[in-house]
Design a protein around this motif. Structure first.
Motif, mmCIF file in Angstrom:
data_model
loop_
_atom_site.group_PDB
_atom_site.id
_atom_site.type_symbol
_atom_site.label_atom_id
_atom_site.label_comp_id
_atom_site.label_asym_id
_atom_site.label_seq_id
_atom_site.Cartn_x
_atom_site.Cartn_y
_atom_site.Cartn_z
ATOM 1 N N PHE A 91 12.758 -8.107 -1.010
ATOM 2 C CA PHE A 91 13.793 -9.040 -0.549
ATOM 3 C C PHE A 91 15.156 -8.348 -0.581
ATOM 4 O O PHE A 91 16.007 -8.579 0.262
ATOM 5 N N PHE A 116 9.346 -9.799 7.840
ATOM 6 C CA PHE A 116 9.597 -10.991 7.043
ATOM 7 C C PHE A 116 11.048 -11.462 7.236
ATOM 8 O O PHE A 116 11.306 -12.657 7.430
ATOM 9 N N VAL A 117 11.995 -10.515 7.212
ATOM 10 C CA VAL A 117 13.408 -10.859 7.413
ATOM 11 C C VAL A 117 13.609 -11.444 8.816
ATOM 12 O O VAL A 117 14.346 -12.420 8.992
ATOM 13 N N ILE A 120 12.623 -15.051 8.768
ATOM 14 C CA ILE A 120 13.630 -15.901 8.124
ATOM 15 C C ILE A 120 14.809 -16.142 9.050
ATOM 16 O O ILE A 120 15.375 -17.232 9.115
ATOM 17 N N ARG A 121 15.176 -15.102 9.799
ATOM 18 C CA ARG A 121 16.267 -15.223 10.761
ATOM 19 C C ARG A 121 15.907 -16.272 11.824
ATOM 20 O O ARG A 121 16.719 -17.111 12.195
ATOM 21 N N ILE B 120 22.915 -19.330 5.763
ATOM 22 C CA ILE B 120 21.666 -18.556 5.700
ATOM 23 C C ILE B 120 21.269 -18.068 7.085
ATOM 24 O O ILE B 120 20.777 -16.956 7.261
ATOM 25 N N ARG B 121 21.489 -18.927 8.080
ATOM 26 C CA ARG B 121 21.192 -18.539 9.461
ATOM 27 C C ARG B 121 22.042 -17.335 9.866
ATOM 28 O O ARG B 121 21.562 -16.390 10.500
ATOM 29 N N PRO B 124 20.987 -13.875 6.491
ATOM 30 C CA PRO B 124 19.734 -14.083 5.744
ATOM 31 C C PRO B 124 19.720 -13.378 4.387
ATOM 32 O O PRO B 124 18.944 -13.770 3.516
ATOM 33 N N LEU B 128 17.666 -14.021 0.872
ATOM 34 C CA LEU B 128 16.789 -12.974 0.323
ATOM 35 C C LEU B 128 17.216 -12.602 -1.098
ATOM 36 O O LEU B 128 16.375 -12.433 -1.985
ATOM 37 N N THR B 129 18.529 -12.496 -1.321
ATOM 38 C CA THR B 129 19.007 -12.154 -2.662
ATOM 39 C C THR B 129 18.718 -13.288 -3.638
ATOM 40 O O THR B 129 18.314 -13.046 -4.776
ATOM 41 N N LEU B 131 16.229 -15.394 -3.367
ATOM 42 C CA LEU B 131 14.779 -15.334 -3.604
ATOM 43 C C LEU B 131 14.451 -14.240 -4.616
ATOM 44 O O LEU B 131 13.608 -14.421 -5.492
ATOM 45 N N ALA B 132 15.138 -13.092 -4.494
ATOM 46 C CA ALA B 132 14.892 -11.986 -5.426
ATOM 47 C C ALA B 132 15.259 -12.391 -6.851
ATOM 48 O O ALA B 132 14.506 -12.158 -7.798
#
Lengths: 233, 233
Positions: A91, A116-117, A120-121, B120-121, B124, B128-129, B131-132
């Motif tokens: 991530f 994966f990114v 999400i985008r 987020i859109r 992303p 992701l950060t 989620l990490a």
């Protein structure tokens, strides 16, 4: 859907990491997933390799380990079916901080980071639902750790505060000399639980808390807590 | 940056939920955040209200509670500074499943769902950060629960398996009659820890595990585990 895709789809739907995702999102995840098979003893990645993706184990067991400069192995974790690994690294797009080896014949579903990114985008609800699932699990775990810790941590905290009083010359006004996270680790718990125990000690009139300054109000009951003859209600 | 924005920025940078975010992302978060103040006893939201955003507490304490049909209050959680609440609900865009009330004068940073999703859109890496960070905490907590549980859970599991043997007529081949998640809850642990304890019992020759079928191989040592005279190494 081919047989292989059907199998990946069934696996992905069963992973706790993807709980609550919409059918369509699960299909998108299936489309970017790869099944990887590993023989016993086979390396999945090495410490320092780029974190180009993450795995969810479908079967078998995988150990995560580091080698010390003199070649000694330290096992950090052993993962079983349904558990993700490498995901925090992927991530963030940083190199893997440890190596992974299959302990037995194993099968994992691999998600390439870039794909994966891109998902999400295209579909932020994938990330939002994952965040919701992880948040809920974290809260559940926090409550559980608090519940498990409550048997011992107040006593150890009382012992620590009394030790601190001695070290700081016997006065009841103490300066917490550790960051809260570090103190929580020392006591075998987490900062949230530590805060709650401090608040509870405070509401029981044992201590007064003012930022990082703690005043012991009832030394006798703190002693009783520390030696286990009393429990924090 | 105005004084107020500077203050929100400092708060947001200190929240564990936003650990590791880039400066620029923190600035974006500051731009969409609102400070909300609550008097003691004031309601933040009610059970059933739309989950239109989430809070991170800056100061004070907030209780999350439900009312039973006869008006009895059940407190689910009490949050302190730095802790987020309502976020899983807001991430999923569902109604709040409980109510929230300030237990004392409190201040919270509020993030509107729509603005957060728009961020987020656009970026992303924010998701992701997060989620990490949540993944890492979850793993740390899993290890800690395992560590805390190991003192008692193997004994309770042994007792449960022996009870099951009695109930199933005394034969050593048992069918686990509960889902693993339910059994883990019953034992006060999580499925991951339960799996590890089963694997450890198996590698010690106490049981043989084949899916949901468990065979007791060494009843005497299982008895010793259950009554606490022996510990699982």
């Amino acid at each position: 859907m081919s047989d292989a895709a059907g199998r990946i789809d069934a696996l992905i739907s069963s992973f706790p990491l993807f709980e609550g995702q919409a059918r369509e999102t699960l299909r998108d995840l299936t489309a970017i997933a790869e099944i990887k098979r590993f023989a016993r003893g086979q390396l999945l990645f090495l410490d320092g390799d780029p974190g180009n993706g993450f795995y969810v184990l479908a079967s078998g067991r995988v150990k995560i380990f580091k080698l010390s400069p003199d070649g000694k192995e330290q096992i950090l974790h052993v993962f079983g079916p349904g558990e993700p690994f490498g995901e925090a690294t992927a991530f963030e797009g940083i190199p893997f901080p440890a190596s992974a080896e299959a302990l037995q014949e194993s099968e994992a579903v691999f998600f390439h980071r870039d794909r994966f990114v891109a998902l999400i985008r295209k579909d932020p609800t994938l990330a939002l639902t994952m965040l919701a699932v992880l948040s809920r699990r974290l809260k559940k775990f926090t409550v559980m750790i608090e519940h498990l810790s409550l048997r011992d941590v107040p006593g150890r905290l009382a012992a620590y505060l009394l030790l601190l009083r001695e070290r700081q010359g016997g006065a009841n006004e103490l300066d917490l000399d550790l960051r809260k996270g570090l103190l929580a680790s020392l006591l075998g718990t987490i900062p949230e639980t530590l805060s709650r125990i401090l608040a509870r000690m405070s509401s029981h009139g044992l201590i007064h808390v003012d930022g990082s300054r703690i005043t012991i109000l009832d030394g006798d009951r703190m002693e009783a807590l520390a030696d286990g003859t009393e429990r924090l209600g």
